[in-house]
Motif scaffolding. Sequence first.
Motif, PDB file in Angstrom:
ATOM      1  N   ASN A   1      69.939  40.024  74.410  1.00  0.00           N
ATOM      2  CA  ASN A   1      68.984  39.431  73.119  1.00  0.00           C
ATOM      3  C   ASN A   1      68.765  37.960  73.148  1.00  0.00           C
ATOM      4  O   ASN A   1      67.723  37.617  72.822  1.00  0.00           O
ATOM      5  N   LEU A   2      69.335  37.056  73.759  1.00  0.00           N
ATOM      6  CA  LEU A   2      69.059  35.661  74.256  1.00  0.00           C
ATOM      7  C   LEU A   2      68.101  35.551  75.072  1.00  0.00           C
ATOM      8  O   LEU A   2      67.110  34.868  74.567  1.00  0.00           O
ATOM      9  N   ASP A   3      67.831  36.380  76.060  1.00  0.00           N
ATOM     10  CA  ASP A   3      66.732  36.456  76.860  1.00  0.00           C
ATOM     11  C   ASP A   3      65.309  36.775  76.173  1.00  0.00           C
ATOM     12  O   ASP A   3      64.292  36.213  76.572  1.00  0.00           O
ATOM     13  N   ARG A   4      65.416  37.779  75.207  1.00  0.00           N
ATOM     14  CA  ARG A   4      64.326  38.254  74.396  1.00  0.00           C
ATOM     15  C   ARG A   4      64.024  37.280  73.402  1.00  0.00           C
ATOM     16  O   ARG A   4      63.126  37.537  72.476  1.00  0.00           O
ATOM     17  N   GLY A   5      64.778  35.967  73.206  1.00  0.00           N
ATOM     18  CA  GLY A   5      64.200  35.169  72.182  1.00  0.00           C
ATOM     19  C   GLY A   5      65.139  35.404  70.865  1.00  0.00           C
ATOM     20  O   GLY A   5      64.811  34.921  69.920  1.00  0.00           O
ATOM     21  N   GLY A   6      65.922  36.440  71.001  1.00  0.00           N
ATOM     22  CA  GLY A   6      66.579  36.787  69.530  1.00  0.00           C
ATOM     23  C   GLY A   6      68.055  35.840  69.955  1.00  0.00           C
ATOM     24  O   GLY A   6      68.218  34.996  70.369  1.00  0.00           O
TER      25      GLY A   6
END
Length: 138
Positions: A118-123
């Motif tokens: 999720n962090l890698d996807r900008g979330g």
Amino acid sequence: MRGIYAVGGSIITSTFIIDALGATVDYWRAAAWSLTLGAVFVTIFTILYLLRSNWRSNRIGRIFLAKSVLLSAALWQIVATTWIGQDYPFRNEIRFTIYAVLALAYFTMDIALIREQNLDRGGEPRTGPRPRTDLPPL
């Protein structure tokens, strides 16, 4: 590395060819030794990773170490059962401990993986502290 794979593949292929030509191949013993060597090499990897890598530097390093330790433990339990049989002291307690910790560890690893993805996807992560937006940039 390719040479190691080539030699290993040749040994496996040769075993089947020798068997097809009529020679007796003890597959039980071959499998038991292969399993034992696999446990040895996984354990060596685990010890080298523990002692020589900076696994504490991030969450993925700690997860990878946990996976390596658990795989080593599971393989050695299987090796013990293969060579000794199913009747050794505390076998069921050892199996329960290894498999319960394995399930718990992989459950937490799944959560960590989803958070990292999720962090890698900008979330944003689903839980945990949120960055303050009321502060000026540095």
